[in-house]
Design an enzyme around this catalytic site. Structure first.
Site, PDB file in Angstrom:
ATOM      1  N   SER A  41       0.806  -1.224   0.000  1.00  0.00           N
ATOM      2  CA  SER A  41       0.000   0.000   0.000  1.00  0.00           C
ATOM      3  C   SER A  41       0.840   1.276   0.000  1.00  0.00           C
ATOM      4  O   SER A  41       0.360   2.333  -0.411  1.00  0.00           O
ATOM      5  CB  SER A  41      -0.934   0.009   1.214  1.00  0.00           C
ATOM      6  OG  SER A  41      -0.201  -0.142   2.415  1.00  0.00           O
ATOM      7  N   ASP A 332      -3.069   7.857   8.304  1.00  0.00           N
ATOM      8  CA  ASP A 332      -3.938   6.990   9.116  1.00  0.00           C
ATOM      9  C   ASP A 332      -3.056   6.148  10.020  1.00  0.00           C
ATOM     10  O   ASP A 332      -1.898   6.489  10.256  1.00  0.00           O
ATOM     11  CB  ASP A 332      -4.878   6.160   8.231  1.00  0.00           C
ATOM     12  CG  ASP A 332      -4.144   5.140   7.368  1.00  0.00           C
ATOM     13  OD1 ASP A 332      -2.906   4.986   7.521  1.00  0.00           O
ATOM     14  OD2 ASP A 332      -4.792   4.491   6.523  1.00  0.00           O
ATOM     15  N   HIS A 335      -0.196   4.557   7.307  1.00  0.00           N
ATOM     16  CA  HIS A 335       0.333   5.134   6.070  1.00  0.00           C
ATOM     17  C   HIS A 335       0.780   6.579   6.252  1.00  0.00           C
ATOM     18  O   HIS A 335       0.163   7.335   7.009  1.00  0.00           O
ATOM     19  CB  HIS A 335      -0.724   5.052   4.968  1.00  0.00           C
ATOM     20  CG  HIS A 335      -1.177   3.661   4.689  1.00  0.00           C
ATOM     21  ND1 HIS A 335      -2.376   3.146   5.171  1.00  0.00           N
ATOM     22  CD2 HIS A 335      -0.587   2.648   4.002  1.00  0.00           C
ATOM     23  CE1 HIS A 335      -2.499   1.882   4.783  1.00  0.00           C
ATOM     24  NE2 HIS A 335      -1.427   1.560   4.070  1.00  0.00           N
TER      25      HIS A 335
END
Length: 664
Positions: A41, A332, A335
């Site tokens: 991600s 978050d 990340h």
């Protein structure tokens, strides 16, 4: 006979016009043909999501890198070259759906097993593997080591298939992410987890964390705030909070050790395999931000901008509960924020550029020998156009310098150089037609080859020369040996709002030789003209060195060599108008030697190194030179010359020299 520098420049450009058109085809193209990305991600630009807040507006680090190299990056699901996917791991055993092994296989299947040799590759995975390892304490070390070795094997697969340069960043310490605190709260306070998380983040996000101690204190206070959701009784809250703190510290320590194990295992495997691997220490820069975030423009390194439970892929500044009160490290619970993505791009780009920047050190030795040769050429011309008596001795001394402009530079933007050279020599007329001599020279030069790289070069050289005339024909030769010290080497690294300067010192040597010939054709009693030929060999060696810092941006560099072999064909005209003896010469030059400057290096805290080509040097150009000598007395004369290049795509060069000589 009068010329101005501007007229000389125009003449040089006119003579070199046709060459300029040809050289334009050799102008430096994009550094890389394409960017190919494999990972999770942190690198996903749309396969499973875009994991930073306001992601439709803010580019991720890999998209920023692509843009800086003139490339575009699209998700593989949309036909692009970014195969990274959120939740991906290194091995299918942990996640059969999303893993980098399958990503690499898909790419190679698409290109029939032949990777793009001019491409830039990123392979960055491991965060999710470490999360899986943490959930299996008895096998955690094995899982981390197996995943790291698998990731390194996939990098080797890319290199074996022909991949050019592969960036392999270290995995940032997962223990420092907000997800560690969340995990402890969810496990310890499951019945009231939602309200406990809200209380924890209300506390965590309300303070700044200027250093590690303040950060640790903020996290502990947030855990005590979470405990208040479990009981209204203060004593119970204190007891629960203490348990949460102990659990957090224990878990964070274990996960930190796993991160270190993963990065070390991947490093060892990569080092055993070798290859053109760019190791970027993201974990190192991450830890520097945690320790002192203010210079990086970060105020809070423990909390997050997005509300609890909302992924950065879905979070925007308009989301209910979004916190815009601080400059965040995290978007978050896992990340980085958009600002940190930009900082990561800055960091990786600086590492990639560094060896190409350092390869320009060879320009320092070449500039120094060019300057002394310019003074020697003026002395040659003075002797060629004057009376010669066997047994006569001459001494001469002169200043020579040049102003150089470097453009189209793959190492990082335009640059310039200012050189200053003093040459002193003595010559002896063996016969009326044969001269021998020697010289010594010193240089104090300043080079700024790129926008963010500079150095001082102090050079000393000795040379021998000889000239022979046979009627209208003449032949001359010279050899040079040069030693140089590079002082105050400075490489500026942009890291968001922070500019960091890495410094170093090294030394260099150069061996050079040159052979020149010409033929003088009388035109009038005052004017002669004729063709000239020249061939120059120069072999420059720069010692490797280590930058002085010990931070995540400090690098080391290996020895580098440059072989220059320049052939020239030209035409000259000489005049004898009273006591003034002007001359002019135009030379077409071709580089038969190396036309690419190559550097090799790597971070100081890694065993891995990689090579980078600098800007492709021109192979054809024109030099236009005018000069004159003027007797000051029966024994003393003055000389001067100025030269301008034309047809160069890599930048203009203006050389000039003046001096004085005496004969006895």
């Amino acid at each position: 006979m009068s010329f101005t520098l501007s007229r000389l420049s125009r003449l040089s450009r006119q003579v070199g016009f046709a060459l300029g058109i040809a050289c334009a085809w050799n102008a430096q193209a994009a550094d890389f043909s394409n960017l190919y990305v494999f990972g999770d991600s942190l690198s996903d630009t749309g396969n499973n999501g875009r994991y930073t807040f306001n992601s439709s507006q803010n580019p991720l680090y890999d998209e920023i890198l692509a843009g800086r190299y003139g490339l575009t990056l699209a998700p593989s699901d949309a036909g692009g070259n970014n195969y990274a996917a959120g939740s991906a791991v290194a091995i299918p055993a942990i996640n059969p759906q999303d893993n980098t092994q399958e990503q690499v296989q898909r790419y190679l299947a698409r290109v029939n097993g032949l990777a793009d040799g001019e491409g830039l590759y990123i392979h960055w995975v491991g965060g999710n593997d470490l999360a899986a390892a943490a959930l299996n304490p008895l096998q955690a070390a094995t899982v981390a080591r197996t995943s790291a070795q698998a990731a390194a094997t996939q990098v080797r697969t890319l290199l074996n298939a022909g991949a050019g340069t592969v960036i392999v960043p270290t995995v940032p310490d997962v223990s420092a992410t907000p997800t560690m605190m969340e995990s402890v709260i969810v496990l310890g306070l499951a019945p009231v987890a939602v309200s406990a998380l809200q209380a924890a983040y209300a506390s965590l996000n309300s303070v700044q964390t200027p250093g590690l101690a303040a950060r640790q204190q903020a996290i502990h206070q947030a855990l005590y705030a979470a405990a208040s959701a479990a009981s209204p009784i203060p004593a119970v809250q204190q007891a629960i909070g203490a348990q949460l703190v102990t659990a957090y510290d224990t878990l964070a320590g274990q996960v930190s050790q796993l991160t270190t194990l993963y990065n070390m295992a991947e490093e060892q495997s990569l080092a055993q395999q070798g290859g053109n691997i760019v190791r970027a220490d993201i974990n190192g820069i991450f830890n520097e931000i945690l320790a002192n975030p203010a210079p990086f423009g970060i105020t809070n390194t423990a909390g997050m901008a997005c509300p609890p439970g909302l992924s950065a892929a879905d979070c925007t500044s308009q989301s209910p509960g979004f916190n815009a009160s601080q400059a965040w490290l995290f978007a978050d619970h896992l990340h980085p924020s958009p600002a940190v993505h930009a900082l990561i791009a800055d960091y990786i780009q600086s590492i990639i550029a560094a060896p190409a920047q350092v390869s320009t050190l060879n320009k320092g030795t070449l500039a120094a020998v060019q300057d002394s040769r310019a003074t020697l050429d003026s002395r040659y011309n003075q002797l060629r156009n004057g009376p010669k008596e066997a047994g006569s001795v001459g001494v001469f001394g002169g200043y020579s310098g040049q102003y150089r402009k470097y453009s189209d530079n793959a190492a990082g933007g335009d640059g310039r150089a200012n050189t200053n050279n003093l040459t002193v020599g003595v010559d002896y007329q063996l016969t009326e037609n044969w001269l021998v001599g020697g010289l010594i020279a010193g240089s104090l030069d300043k080079h700024y080859p790129t926008d963010n790289f500079q150095y001082d070069a102090d050079a000393f050289q000795v040379g021998l020369f000889s000239a022979l005339e046979y009627g209208p024909a003449w032949l001359s030769a010279d050899v040079h040996y040069l030693t140089a010290d590079y002082n105050n080497i400075q490489r500026q690294v942009e890291l968001g709002p922070l500019t960091r300067t890495e410094k170093g010192d090294t030394s260099a040597t150069l061996w050079g030789a040159r052979l020149m010939a010409g033929f003088d054709i009388p035109v009038t009693p005052e004017i002669t003209t004729g063709p000239t030929l020249q061939y120059a060999w120069d072999y420059s060696h720069v010692d490797g060195y280590r930058e002085q810092g010990d931070d995540s941006t400090a690098m080391r560099y290996r020895d580098q060599n440059y072989h220059s072999q320049v052939g020239s064909a030209g035409w000259r005209i000489d005049g004898r108008f009273g006591v003034v003896k002007p001359w002019a010469e135009v030379n077409y030059r071709h580089q038969f030697g190396d036309n690419v400057w190559v550097g090799q290096g790597g971070l100081k805290n890694t065993a891995l190194t990689f090579s980078r080509d600098g800007a492709k040097e021109d192979t054809n150009w024109v030099d236009t030179t005018i000069g004159a000598s003027l007797p000051l007395s029966e024994q003393v004369s003055a000389f001067a010359a100025v030269s301008q290049t034309g047809g160069l795509s890599s930048g203009e060069q203006t050389r000039y020299n003046l001096g004085i000589s005496a004969s006895f």
